[in-house]
Design a protein around this motif. Structure first.
Motif, PDB file in Angstrom:
ATOM      1  N   ARG A   1       0.903  -1.154   0.000  1.00  0.00           N
ATOM      2  CA  ARG A   1       0.000   0.000   0.000  1.00  0.00           C
ATOM      3  C   ARG A   1       0.944   1.207   0.000  1.00  0.00           C
ATOM      4  O   ARG A   1       1.191   1.812   1.046  1.00  0.00           O
ATOM      5  CB  ARG A   1      -0.904  -0.013   1.221  1.00  0.00           C
ATOM      6  CG  ARG A   1      -1.988   1.056   1.167  1.00  0.00           C
ATOM      7  CD  ARG A   1      -2.911   0.983   2.363  1.00  0.00           C
ATOM      8  NE  ARG A   1      -3.849  -0.106   2.304  1.00  0.00           N
ATOM      9  CZ  ARG A   1      -5.151   0.022   2.052  1.00  0.00           C
ATOM     10  NH1 ARG A   1      -5.658   1.210   1.811  1.00  0.00           N
ATOM     11  NH2 ARG A   1      -5.940  -1.019   2.044  1.00  0.00           N
ATOM     12  N   PRO A   2       1.508   1.544  -1.161  1.00  0.00           N
ATOM     13  CA  PRO A   2       2.541   2.572  -1.243  1.00  0.00           C
ATOM     14  C   PRO A   2       2.149   3.875  -0.561  1.00  0.00           C
ATOM     15  O   PRO A   2       1.044   4.385  -0.748  1.00  0.00           O
ATOM     16  CB  PRO A   2       2.739   2.771  -2.746  1.00  0.00           C
ATOM     17  CG  PRO A   2       2.309   1.478  -3.343  1.00  0.00           C
ATOM     18  CD  PRO A   2       1.178   1.000  -2.475  1.00  0.00           C
ATOM     19  N   GLY A   3       3.080   4.383   0.238  1.00  0.00           N
ATOM     20  CA  GLY A   3       2.890   5.656   0.908  1.00  0.00           C
ATOM     21  C   GLY A   3       2.244   5.569   2.271  1.00  0.00           C
ATOM     22  O   GLY A   3       2.223   6.561   3.005  1.00  0.00           O
ATOM     23  N   LEU A   4       1.715   4.415   2.649  1.00  0.00           N
ATOM     24  CA  LEU A   4       1.077   4.262   3.947  1.00  0.00           C
ATOM     25  C   LEU A   4       2.096   4.493   5.065  1.00  0.00           C
ATOM     26  O   LEU A   4       3.169   3.900   5.061  1.00  0.00           O
ATOM     27  CB  LEU A   4       0.475   2.861   4.103  1.00  0.00           C
ATOM     28  CG  LEU A   4      -0.191   2.570   5.447  1.00  0.00           C
ATOM     29  CD1 LEU A   4      -1.465   3.388   5.602  1.00  0.00           C
ATOM     30  CD2 LEU A   4      -0.485   1.079   5.582  1.00  0.00           C
ATOM     31  N   ILE A   5       1.749   5.380   5.992  1.00  0.00           N
ATOM     32  CA  ILE A   5       2.620   5.658   7.135  1.00  0.00           C
ATOM     33  C   ILE A   5       1.842   5.329   8.404  1.00  0.00           C
ATOM     34  O   ILE A   5       0.747   5.835   8.620  1.00  0.00           O
ATOM     35  CB  ILE A   5       3.078   7.126   7.157  1.00  0.00           C
ATOM     36  CG1 ILE A   5       3.875   7.448   5.887  1.00  0.00           C
ATOM     37  CG2 ILE A   5       3.918   7.397   8.408  1.00  0.00           C
ATOM     38  CD1 ILE A   5       4.194   8.922   5.718  1.00  0.00           C
ATOM     39  N   VAL A   6       2.430   4.471   9.222  1.00  0.00           N
ATOM     40  CA  VAL A   6       1.815   4.021  10.469  1.00  0.00           C
ATOM     41  C   VAL A   6       2.710   4.430  11.624  1.00  0.00           C
ATOM     42  O   VAL A   6       3.926   4.243  11.569  1.00  0.00           O
ATOM     43  CB  VAL A   6       1.626   2.488  10.460  1.00  0.00           C
ATOM     44  CG1 VAL A   6       1.131   1.980  11.803  1.00  0.00           C
ATOM     45  CG2 VAL A   6       0.679   2.067   9.348  1.00  0.00           C
ATOM     46  N   LYS A   7       2.079   4.976  12.666  1.00  0.00           N
ATOM     47  CA  LYS A   7       2.811   5.313  13.887  1.00  0.00           C
ATOM     48  C   LYS A   7       2.258   4.479  15.032  1.00  0.00           C
ATOM     49  O   LYS A   7       1.046   4.401  15.228  1.00  0.00           O
ATOM     50  CB  LYS A   7       2.658   6.798  14.230  1.00  0.00           C
ATOM     51  CG  LYS A   7       3.420   7.183  15.493  1.00  0.00           C
ATOM     52  CD  LYS A   7       3.228   8.645  15.849  1.00  0.00           C
ATOM     53  CE  LYS A   7       4.033   8.987  17.101  1.00  0.00           C
ATOM     54  NZ  LYS A   7       3.714  10.333  17.576  1.00  0.00           N
ATOM     55  N   CYS A   8       3.138   3.843  15.779  1.00  0.00           N
ATOM     56  CA  CYS A   8       2.765   3.060  16.949  1.00  0.00           C
ATOM     57  C   CYS A   8       3.075   3.862  18.203  1.00  0.00           C
ATOM     58  O   CYS A   8       4.201   4.335  18.374  1.00  0.00           O
ATOM     59  CB  CYS A   8       3.522   1.734  16.973  1.00  0.00           C
ATOM     60  SG  CYS A   8       3.028   0.623  15.635  1.00  0.00           S
ATOM     61  N   GLU A   9       2.071   3.997  19.059  1.00  0.00           N
ATOM     62  CA  GLU A   9       2.223   4.755  20.301  1.00  0.00           C
ATOM     63  C   GLU A   9       1.934   3.853  21.495  1.00  0.00           C
ATOM     64  O   GLU A   9       1.456   2.738  21.341  1.00  0.00           O
ATOM     65  CB  GLU A   9       1.249   5.941  20.314  1.00  0.00           C
ATOM     66  CG  GLU A   9       1.520   6.960  19.244  1.00  0.00           C
ATOM     67  CD  GLU A   9       0.562   8.141  19.288  1.00  0.00           C
ATOM     68  OE1 GLU A   9      -0.537   8.027  19.870  1.00  0.00           O
ATOM     69  OE2 GLU A   9       0.923   9.198  18.733  1.00  0.00           O
ATOM     70  N   GLY A  10       2.191   4.378  22.678  1.00  0.00           N
ATOM     71  CA  GLY A  10       1.882   3.642  23.899  1.00  0.00           C
ATOM     72  C   GLY A  10       2.929   2.587  24.201  1.00  0.00           C
ATOM     73  O   GLY A  10       4.122   2.832  24.095  1.00  0.00           O
ATOM     74  N   LYS A  11       2.485   1.398  24.520  1.00  0.00           N
ATOM     75  CA  LYS A  11       3.356   0.313  24.996  1.00  0.00           C
ATOM     76  C   LYS A  11       3.992  -0.516  23.884  1.00  0.00           C
ATOM     77  O   LYS A  11       4.458  -1.621  24.125  1.00  0.00           O
ATOM     78  CB  LYS A  11       2.557  -0.620  25.926  1.00  0.00           C
ATOM     79  CG  LYS A  11       2.025   0.046  27.169  1.00  0.00           C
ATOM     80  CD  LYS A  11       3.154   0.478  28.069  1.00  0.00           C
ATOM     81  CE  LYS A  11       2.615   1.088  29.354  1.00  0.00           C
ATOM     82  NZ  LYS A  11       3.678   1.580  30.204  1.00  0.00           N
ATOM     83  N   TRP A  12       4.042   0.006  22.680  1.00  0.00           N
ATOM     84  CA  TRP A  12       4.621  -0.716  21.542  1.00  0.00           C
ATOM     85  C   TRP A  12       6.094  -1.027  21.801  1.00  0.00           C
ATOM     86  O   TRP A  12       6.900  -0.117  22.000  1.00  0.00           O
ATOM     87  CB  TRP A  12       4.482   0.105  20.272  1.00  0.00           C
ATOM     88  CG  TRP A  12       5.051  -0.537  19.045  1.00  0.00           C
ATOM     89  CD1 TRP A  12       6.107  -0.088  18.297  1.00  0.00           C
ATOM     90  CD2 TRP A  12       4.599  -1.731  18.418  1.00  0.00           C
ATOM     91  NE1 TRP A  12       6.333  -0.924  17.241  1.00  0.00           N
ATOM     92  CE2 TRP A  12       5.418  -1.955  17.300  1.00  0.00           C
ATOM     93  CE3 TRP A  12       3.586  -2.655  18.697  1.00  0.00           C
ATOM     94  CZ2 TRP A  12       5.248  -3.051  16.451  1.00  0.00           C
ATOM     95  CZ3 TRP A  12       3.423  -3.739  17.855  1.00  0.00           C
ATOM     96  CH2 TRP A  12       4.243  -3.927  16.750  1.00  0.00           C
ATOM     97  N   PRO A  13       6.480  -2.315  21.765  1.00  0.00           N
ATOM     98  CA  PRO A  13       7.871  -2.686  22.037  1.00  0.00           C
ATOM     99  C   PRO A  13       8.731  -2.821  20.783  1.00  0.00           C
ATOM    100  O   PRO A  13       9.842  -3.344  20.835  1.00  0.00           O
ATOM    101  CB  PRO A  13       7.719  -4.049  22.725  1.00  0.00           C
ATOM    102  CG  PRO A  13       6.519  -4.640  22.054  1.00  0.00           C
ATOM    103  CD  PRO A  13       5.593  -3.466  21.764  1.00  0.00           C
ATOM    104  N   GLY A  14       8.221  -2.361  19.653  1.00  0.00           N
ATOM    105  CA  GLY A  14       8.938  -2.518  18.395  1.00  0.00           C
ATOM    106  C   GLY A  14      10.250  -1.755  18.330  1.00  0.00           C
ATOM    107  O   GLY A  14      10.553  -0.928  19.183  1.00  0.00           O
ATOM    108  N   LYS A  15      10.998  -2.045  17.288  1.00  0.00           N
ATOM    109  CA  LYS A  15      12.309  -1.420  17.092  1.00  0.00           C
ATOM    110  C   LYS A  15      12.186   0.072  16.816  1.00  0.00           C
ATOM    111  O   LYS A  15      13.080   0.842  17.111  1.00  0.00           O
ATOM    112  CB  LYS A  15      13.027  -2.103  15.933  1.00  0.00           C
ATOM    113  CG  LYS A  15      13.301  -3.571  16.171  1.00  0.00           C
ATOM    114  CD  LYS A  15      13.873  -4.233  14.919  1.00  0.00           C
ATOM    115  CE  LYS A  15      14.010  -5.708  15.114  1.00  0.00           C
ATOM    116  NZ  LYS A  15      13.066  -6.476  14.312  1.00  0.00           N
ATOM    117  N   VAL A  16      11.068   0.465  16.206  1.00  0.00           N
ATOM    118  CA  VAL A  16      10.813   1.864  15.870  1.00  0.00           C
ATOM    119  C   VAL A  16       9.346   2.167  16.120  1.00  0.00           C
ATOM    120  O   VAL A  16       8.560   1.275  16.436  1.00  0.00           O
ATOM    121  CB  VAL A  16      11.175   2.186  14.395  1.00  0.00           C
ATOM    122  CG1 VAL A  16      12.659   1.980  14.142  1.00  0.00           C
ATOM    123  CG2 VAL A  16      10.340   1.364  13.440  1.00  0.00           C
TER     124      VAL A  16
END
Length: 150
Positions: free
Chosen positions: A128-143
Protein backbone atom coordinates in the motif's frame (compact mmCIF):
# COMPACT_ATOMS: atom_id res chain seq x y z
CA UNK A 1 14.62 -5.16 7.12
CA UNK A 2 13.01 -5.57 3.72
CA UNK A 3 13.65 -2.90 1.10
CA UNK A 4 9.96 -2.02 0.64
CA UNK A 5 9.56 -1.06 4.31
CA UNK A 6 11.24 2.13 5.43
CA UNK A 7 11.41 3.12 9.08
CA UNK A 8 11.09 6.89 9.54
CA UNK A 9 10.67 9.53 12.22
CA UNK A 10 8.67 12.71 12.71
CA UNK A 11 6.31 12.66 9.76
CA UNK A 12 2.52 12.86 9.76
CA UNK A 13 1.16 9.31 9.90
CA UNK A 14 -1.94 8.07 8.07
CA UNK A 15 -2.64 5.59 10.87
CA UNK A 16 -1.97 5.85 14.58
CA UNK A 17 -2.07 2.70 16.68
CA UNK A 18 -2.37 3.15 20.43
CA UNK A 19 -0.94 0.03 22.09
CA UNK A 20 -1.67 -1.02 25.65
CA UNK A 21 -1.20 -4.09 27.80
CA UNK A 22 -4.30 -6.21 28.36
CA UNK A 23 -5.10 -7.20 31.94
CA UNK A 24 -6.96 -10.44 32.84
CA UNK A 25 -10.42 -8.86 33.23
CA UNK A 26 -9.87 -6.08 30.69
CA UNK A 27 -12.76 -5.09 28.40
CA UNK A 28 -10.22 -5.03 25.56
CA UNK A 29 -10.45 -8.82 25.30
CA UNK A 30 -13.83 -8.38 23.59
CA UNK A 31 -12.50 -5.84 21.07
CA UNK A 32 -12.93 -6.14 17.33
CA UNK A 33 -11.38 -4.18 14.43
CA UNK A 34 -8.02 -3.86 16.11
CA UNK A 35 -4.56 -5.38 16.24
CA UNK A 36 -3.06 -7.47 19.00
CA UNK A 37 0.43 -8.68 19.77
CA UNK A 38 1.91 -11.37 21.97
CA UNK A 39 5.14 -10.30 23.64
CA UNK A 40 7.61 -11.85 26.05
CA UNK A 41 7.19 -11.14 29.75
CA UNK A 42 10.37 -9.04 29.56
CA UNK A 43 8.50 -6.85 27.02
CA UNK A 44 11.54 -6.93 24.75
CA UNK A 45 10.38 -9.26 21.97
CA UNK A 46 7.27 -9.33 19.84
CA UNK A 47 6.32 -12.96 19.34
CA UNK A 48 3.29 -12.50 17.12
CA UNK A 49 1.19 -9.73 15.56
CA UNK A 50 -2.41 -10.40 14.57
CA UNK A 51 -5.67 -8.73 13.68
CA UNK A 52 -9.15 -9.12 15.14
CA UNK A 53 -11.87 -8.08 12.71
CA UNK A 54 -14.96 -10.26 13.13
CA UNK A 55 -13.58 -12.39 15.95
CA UNK A 56 -12.59 -10.91 19.33
CA UNK A 57 -9.06 -10.62 20.66
CA UNK A 58 -9.94 -13.28 23.27
CA UNK A 59 -11.16 -15.66 20.56
CA UNK A 60 -7.94 -15.14 18.59
CA UNK A 61 -5.88 -15.70 21.76
CA UNK A 62 -7.70 -18.95 22.56
CA UNK A 63 -5.26 -21.84 22.29
CA UNK A 64 -7.58 -23.85 20.06
CA UNK A 65 -7.47 -21.14 17.37
CA UNK A 66 -3.66 -21.25 17.14
CA UNK A 67 -2.74 -24.61 18.64
CA UNK A 68 0.33 -25.09 16.40
CA UNK A 69 1.69 -21.65 17.34
CA UNK A 70 1.35 -22.31 21.08
CA UNK A 71 2.83 -25.82 20.80
CA UNK A 72 5.77 -24.54 18.76
CA UNK A 73 6.54 -21.60 21.05
CA UNK A 74 6.57 -23.87 24.07
CA UNK A 75 8.60 -26.63 22.42
CA UNK A 76 11.03 -24.55 20.33
CA UNK A 77 11.42 -21.40 22.42
CA UNK A 78 10.57 -22.76 25.91
CA UNK A 79 8.20 -19.82 26.40
CA UNK A 80 5.28 -20.70 28.65
CA UNK A 81 4.15 -17.21 29.69
CA UNK A 82 3.54 -14.10 27.62
CA UNK A 83 1.77 -10.75 27.66
CA UNK A 84 -0.92 -9.53 25.28
CA UNK A 85 -1.08 -6.04 23.81
CA UNK A 86 -4.06 -4.54 22.04
CA UNK A 87 -3.66 -1.87 19.37
CA UNK A 88 -6.56 0.51 18.79
CA UNK A 89 -6.43 2.16 15.39
CA UNK A 90 -7.17 5.77 14.50
CA UNK A 91 -7.14 7.07 10.93
CA UNK A 92 -5.79 10.60 10.58
CA UNK A 93 -7.75 11.18 7.38
CA UNK A 94 -11.43 11.00 6.50
CA UNK A 95 -11.67 7.36 5.61
CA UNK A 96 -12.75 4.19 7.28
CA UNK A 97 -11.06 1.11 8.58
CA UNK A 98 -11.76 -1.86 6.33
CA UNK A 99 -10.69 -5.49 6.64
CA UNK A 100 -8.20 -4.93 3.80
CA UNK A 101 -6.68 -1.84 5.42
CA UNK A 102 -6.36 -3.67 8.74
CA UNK A 103 -4.62 -6.55 6.96
CA UNK A 104 -2.26 -4.10 5.24
CA UNK A 105 -1.38 -2.42 8.54
CA UNK A 106 -0.79 -5.81 10.16
CA UNK A 107 1.46 -6.97 7.30
CA UNK A 108 3.46 -3.71 7.37
CA UNK A 109 4.24 -4.21 11.07
CA UNK A 110 5.05 -7.90 10.54
CA UNK A 111 7.42 -7.07 7.69
CA UNK A 112 9.10 -4.38 9.76
CA UNK A 113 9.41 -6.35 13.01
CA UNK A 114 9.70 -9.96 11.82
CA UNK A 115 8.01 -11.56 14.87
CA UNK A 116 9.02 -15.16 15.55
CA UNK A 117 5.48 -16.52 15.31
CA UNK A 118 4.37 -14.79 12.10
CA UNK A 119 5.07 -16.77 8.96
CA UNK A 120 3.05 -14.79 6.41
CA UNK A 121 4.17 -11.26 5.45
CA UNK A 122 7.75 -11.82 6.63
CA UNK A 123 9.20 -12.09 3.12
CA UNK A 124 6.61 -10.42 0.91
CA UNK A 125 3.31 -8.60 1.16
CA UNK A 126 0.81 -6.69 -0.94
CA UNK A 127 2.00 -3.11 -0.83
CA UNK A 128 0.00 0.00 0.00
CA UNK A 129 2.54 2.57 -1.24
CA UNK A 130 2.89 5.66 0.91
CA UNK A 131 1.08 4.26 3.95
CA UNK A 132 2.62 5.66 7.13
CA UNK A 133 1.81 4.02 10.47
CA UNK A 134 2.81 5.31 13.89
CA UNK A 135 2.76 3.06 16.95
CA UNK A 136 2.22 4.75 20.30
CA UNK A 137 1.88 3.64 23.90
CA UNK A 138 3.36 0.31 25.00
CA UNK A 139 4.62 -0.72 21.54
CA UNK A 140 7.87 -2.69 22.04
CA UNK A 141 8.94 -2.52 18.39
CA UNK A 142 12.31 -1.42 17.09
CA UNK A 143 10.81 1.86 15.87
CA UNK A 144 7.59 3.85 16.15
CA UNK A 145 7.04 4.83 12.48
CA UNK A 146 6.64 2.51 9.51
CA UNK A 147 6.30 3.64 5.89
CA UNK A 148 5.37 1.39 3.02
CA UNK A 149 7.45 2.31 0.00
CA UNK A 150 5.97 -0.66 -1.95
Amino acid sequence: MKKDIVRIKNISPDIIIQWRLLQPNDEGWSSLRCLYAYITTSKKEILYIGKAWSVTVRDRWNRASKDNFWNDIERERRIFKHLVLIGHITLSYSGRLTPKLLADIESLLIMGEQPWGNIQSRESRIARPGLIVKCEGKWPGKVRYYKDNG
